[in-house]
Scaffold this motif. Structure first.
Motif, PDB file in Angstrom:
ATOM      1  N   THR A 191     -19.606 -10.461   0.382  1.00 55.11           N
ATOM      2  CA  THR A 191     -19.970  -9.350   1.008  1.00 55.11           C
ATOM      3  C   THR A 191     -20.975  -8.468  -0.129  1.00 55.11           C
ATOM      4  N   ARG A 192     -20.789  -8.793  -1.217  1.00 57.49           N
ATOM      5  CA  ARG A 192     -21.620  -8.253  -2.560  1.00 57.49           C
ATOM      6  C   ARG A 192     -22.013  -9.193  -3.509  1.00 57.49           C
ATOM      7  N   LEU A 193     -23.467  -9.392  -3.833  1.00 58.85           N
ATOM      8  CA  LEU A 193     -23.596 -10.280  -4.854  1.00 58.85           C
ATOM      9  C   LEU A 193     -24.276  -9.366  -5.729  1.00 58.85           C
ATOM     10  N   ASN A 194     -23.858  -9.247  -7.239  1.00 56.37           N
ATOM     11  CA  ASN A 194     -24.596  -8.351  -7.891  1.00 56.37           C
ATOM     12  C   ASN A 194     -25.345  -9.087  -9.351  1.00 56.37           C
ATOM     13  N   VAL A 195     -25.598 -10.237  -9.198  1.00 56.79           N
ATOM     14  CA  VAL A 195     -26.281 -10.934 -10.215  1.00 56.79           C
ATOM     15  C   VAL A 195     -27.018 -11.892  -9.593  1.00 56.79           C
ATOM     16  N   GLU A 196     -28.263 -12.468 -10.541  1.00 55.33           N
ATOM     17  CA  GLU A 196     -29.167 -13.469 -10.085  1.00 55.33           C
ATOM     18  C   GLU A 196     -29.167 -14.506 -11.259  1.00 55.33           C
ATOM     19  N   GLU A 197     -29.831 -15.494 -10.780  1.00 53.88           N
ATOM     20  CA  GLU A 197     -29.990 -16.706 -11.576  1.00 53.88           C
ATOM     21  C   GLU A 197     -30.780 -16.377 -13.041  1.00 53.88           C
ATOM     22  N   GLY A 198     -30.089 -16.544 -14.023  1.00 57.52           N
ATOM     23  CA  GLY A 198     -31.042 -16.278 -15.198  1.00 57.52           C
ATOM     24  C   GLY A 198     -30.490 -15.033 -15.975  1.00 57.52           C
ATOM     25  N   GLU A 199     -29.485 -14.173 -15.165  1.00 54.26           N
ATOM     26  CA  GLU A 199     -28.777 -13.009 -15.870  1.00 54.26           C
ATOM     27  C   GLU A 199     -27.608 -13.565 -16.711  1.00 54.26           C
ATOM     28  N   ASN A 200     -27.276 -12.422 -17.532  1.00 58.17           N
ATOM     29  CA  ASN A 200     -26.049 -12.841 -18.351  1.00 58.17           C
ATOM     30  C   ASN A 200     -24.657 -12.361 -17.783  1.00 58.17           C
ATOM     31  N   ALA A 201     -23.662 -13.165 -17.880  1.00 55.12           N
ATOM     32  CA  ALA A 201     -22.613 -12.906 -17.250  1.00 55.12           C
ATOM     33  C   ALA A 201     -21.850 -12.241 -18.418  1.00 55.12           C
ATOM     34  N   ILE A 202     -21.116 -11.011 -18.423  1.00 53.08           N
ATOM     35  CA  ILE A 202     -20.235 -10.421 -19.162  1.00 53.08           C
ATOM     36  C   ILE A 202     -18.924 -10.557 -18.960  1.00 53.08           C
ATOM     37  N   MET A 203     -18.141 -11.036 -20.017  1.00 51.05           N
ATOM     38  CA  MET A 203     -16.667 -11.084 -19.873  1.00 51.05           C
ATOM     39  C   MET A 203     -15.963  -9.910 -20.094  1.00 51.05           C
ATOM     40  N   GLY A 204     -14.896  -9.604 -19.216  1.00 49.66           N
ATOM     41  CA  GLY A 204     -14.226  -8.245 -19.348  1.00 49.66           C
ATOM     42  C   GLY A 204     -12.964  -8.521 -20.513  1.00 49.66           C
ATOM     43  N   THR A 205     -12.557  -7.316 -20.776  1.00 51.43           N
ATOM     44  CA  THR A 205     -11.717  -7.216 -22.000  1.00 51.43           C
ATOM     45  C   THR A 205     -10.250  -6.605 -21.607  1.00 51.43           C
ATOM     46  N   LEU A 206      -9.512  -6.178 -22.599  1.00 50.09           N
ATOM     47  CA  LEU A 206      -8.419  -5.535 -22.198  1.00 50.09           C
ATOM     48  C   LEU A 206      -8.500  -4.132 -21.369  1.00 50.09           C
ATOM     49  N   ASN A 207      -8.024  -4.049 -20.267  1.00 48.96           N
ATOM     50  CA  ASN A 207      -8.158  -2.900 -19.686  1.00 48.96           C
ATOM     51  C   ASN A 207      -9.581  -2.451 -19.106  1.00 48.96           C
ATOM     52  N   ASN A 208     -10.507  -3.458 -18.982  1.00 54.26           N
ATOM     53  CA  ASN A 208     -11.985  -3.569 -18.508  1.00 54.26           C
ATOM     54  C   ASN A 208     -12.034  -4.835 -17.859  1.00 54.26           C
ATOM     55  N   PRO A 209     -12.071  -4.929 -16.645  1.00 56.71           N
ATOM     56  CA  PRO A 209     -12.520  -6.000 -16.054  1.00 56.71           C
ATOM     57  C   PRO A 209     -13.915  -6.640 -16.112  1.00 56.71           C
ATOM     58  N   GLY A 210     -14.570  -6.017 -16.640  1.00 59.93           N
ATOM     59  CA  GLY A 210     -15.914  -6.553 -17.140  1.00 59.93           C
ATOM     60  C   GLY A 210     -16.716  -6.378 -15.863  1.00 59.93           C
ATOM     61  N   THR A 211     -17.882  -6.995 -15.823  1.00 67.68           N
ATOM     62  CA  THR A 211     -18.806  -6.916 -14.877  1.00 67.68           C
ATOM     63  C   THR A 211     -18.321  -7.784 -13.642  1.00 67.68           C
ATOM     64  N   VAL A 212     -18.440  -7.226 -12.266  1.00 68.10           N
ATOM     65  CA  VAL A 212     -18.051  -7.709 -11.019  1.00 68.10           C
ATOM     66  C   VAL A 212     -19.211  -8.584 -10.785  1.00 68.10           C
ATOM     67  N   LEU A 213     -19.241  -9.893 -10.675  1.00 69.86           N
ATOM     68  CA  LEU A 213     -20.246 -10.931 -10.211  1.00 69.86           C
ATOM     69  C   LEU A 213     -20.604 -10.912  -8.775  1.00 69.86           C
ATOM     70  N   LEU A 214     -19.445 -10.724  -7.932  1.00 71.77           N
ATOM     71  CA  LEU A 214     -19.675 -10.790  -6.463  1.00 71.77           C
ATOM     72  C   LEU A 214     -18.259 -10.426  -5.928  1.00 71.77           C
ATOM     73  N   VAL A 215     -18.236 -10.295  -4.791  1.00 75.81           N
ATOM     74  CA  VAL A 215     -16.965 -10.004  -3.937  1.00 75.81           C
ATOM     75  C   VAL A 215     -16.989 -10.929  -2.697  1.00 75.81           C
ATOM     76  N   ILE A 216     -15.868 -11.382  -2.408  1.00 72.00           N
ATOM     77  CA  ILE A 216     -15.357 -12.169  -1.467  1.00 72.00           C
ATOM     78  C   ILE A 216     -14.440 -11.399  -0.442  1.00 72.00           C
ATOM     79  N   ALA A 217     -14.834 -11.335   0.817  1.00 74.13           N
ATOM     80  CA  ALA A 217     -13.795 -10.485   1.611  1.00 74.13           C
ATOM     81  C   ALA A 217     -13.562 -11.368   2.761  1.00 74.13           C
ATOM     82  N   ASP A 218     -12.277 -11.236   3.282  1.00 74.49           N
ATOM     83  CA  ASP A 218     -11.618 -11.842   4.508  1.00 74.49           C
ATOM     84  C   ASP A 218     -12.098 -10.829   5.744  1.00 74.49           C
ATOM     85  N   LEU A 219     -12.959 -10.978   6.277  1.00 74.86           N
ATOM     86  CA  LEU A 219     -13.328 -10.184   7.557  1.00 74.86           C
ATOM     87  C   LEU A 219     -12.452 -10.200   8.899  1.00 74.86           C
ATOM     88  N   GLY A 220     -11.587 -11.185   8.689  1.00 77.20           N
ATOM     89  CA  GLY A 220     -10.721 -11.430   9.817  1.00 77.20           C
ATOM     90  C   GLY A 220      -9.730 -10.314  10.103  1.00 77.20           C
TER      91      GLY A 220
END
Length: 312
Positions: A191-220
């Protein structure tokens, strides 16, 4: 003299005004509506508004930092659990694995050398003890041989522990290497894709989930997340029925059931220090909704009381 004249004049004017008011009041036409008392079905409802959201969704974040070298999905695509979503550059993690594998090979060679030294020290100790029994070797030589054997035994144990430590580090490195391949944790729709090929993926830290790369939802199964005022939330209970209208589907009425009532308030600042206190309530919609999208605006009417055949 003037005051004596003004007082009677004021009294005359006042009497005229009162008489005019009373005269107009006599002509007023009052209408009263009446209706026969009957029995009716009465329903009390709570009106609220909010958005449509999936009952279950997953925010996919990176557990490894690096450049996205392969993006395997697009927004709106349906994926199954375990499907490849994207790959992060594995060069750094692969190098760490190879370095630890080389370290383990070197440590195992050191262990073989230590075991050989232990075998020789054990033989020297046994031979010295035999010579001591024959009064050929001194007690000092026996003590030295025994001490040397214990030293070599300790070296063997240390070499084995080092290998165990290196193997644990290698297992962690393999685990980190596996994190560069991100797979779908559930079946659903992107349902949401926040990155493109070639971008940097940032890893989350304690109490910080980091950048959300994408969202998967069950629309059922979809829910209406609505905000209810503090004065009306006390009337709600789990299982109450509701009717939902979605702005994107004018004229259609969807049915649902209250499945969750928030205990913590959602405070909204309205100006200066005043705050409006609302509570989030979730209504699970019945059936499947075609072409539904998360975030659609919706209004809900929750039935909080129902009286059949009541006098009205």
């Amino acid at each position: 003299m003037k005051k004596k004249i003004l007082i009677p004049l004021a009294a005359i004017v006042l009497i005229a005004v009162v008489a005019s008011i009373l005269k107009s009041g006599d002509k007023a036409d009052y209408k009263v509506e009446t209706q026969e008392v009957t029995r009716k079905d009465l329903t009390a409802i709570v009106n609220c508004s909010g958005t449509i959201q999936p009952k279950r969704k997953v925010d996919v974040s990176a557990n490894a930092m690096g450049t996205i070298i392969h993006l395997a999905v697009v927004e709106g695509q349906r994926v199954s659990q375990g499907d490849l979503l994207m790959e992060i550059d594995p060069s750094e993690y692969d190098a760490a694995v190879k370095a630890l594998e080389a370290t383990i090979r070197s440590a195992r060679a050191d262990l073989e050398l230590a075991e050989a030294s232990l075998e020789k020290a054990t033989q020297d100790r046994d031979r010295t003890e035999d010579l001591y029994q024959e009064d050929i070797a001194s007690e000092e030589q026996v003590t030295a041989a025994r001490t040397n054997a214990r030293i070599e035994q300790a070296r063997v144990e240390a070499a084995r522990h080092r290998i165990t430590q290196f193997e644990a580090n290698l297992a962690k490195a393999h685990h980190d290497l596996a994190k560069v391949t991100i797979s779908a944790p559930m079946t659903g729709v992107i349902t949401r894709l926040n990155v493109e090929e070639g971008e940097n993926a940032i890893m989350g830290t304690l109490n910080n989930p980091g950048t959300v790369l994408l969202v998967i939802a069950d629309l059922g199964t979809m829910e209406a997340w609505v905000e209810v005022d503090e004065t009306e939330v006390v009337k709600l209970a789990l299982g109450q029925k509701a009717e939902i209208e979605i702005d994107a589907f004018p004229g259609d009425v969807f049915h649902g059931t209250v499945t969750e009532i928030g205990n913590s308030p959602l405070r909204v600042r309205t100006g200066s220090s005043r705050e409006a206190v609302d509570f989030e309530v979730k209504i699970t919609l019945e059936g499947t909704l075609p072409n539904i999208r998360p975030g659609l605006s919706a209004k809900a009417e929750i039935v909080v009381a129902d009286r059949q055949e009541a006098l009205a």
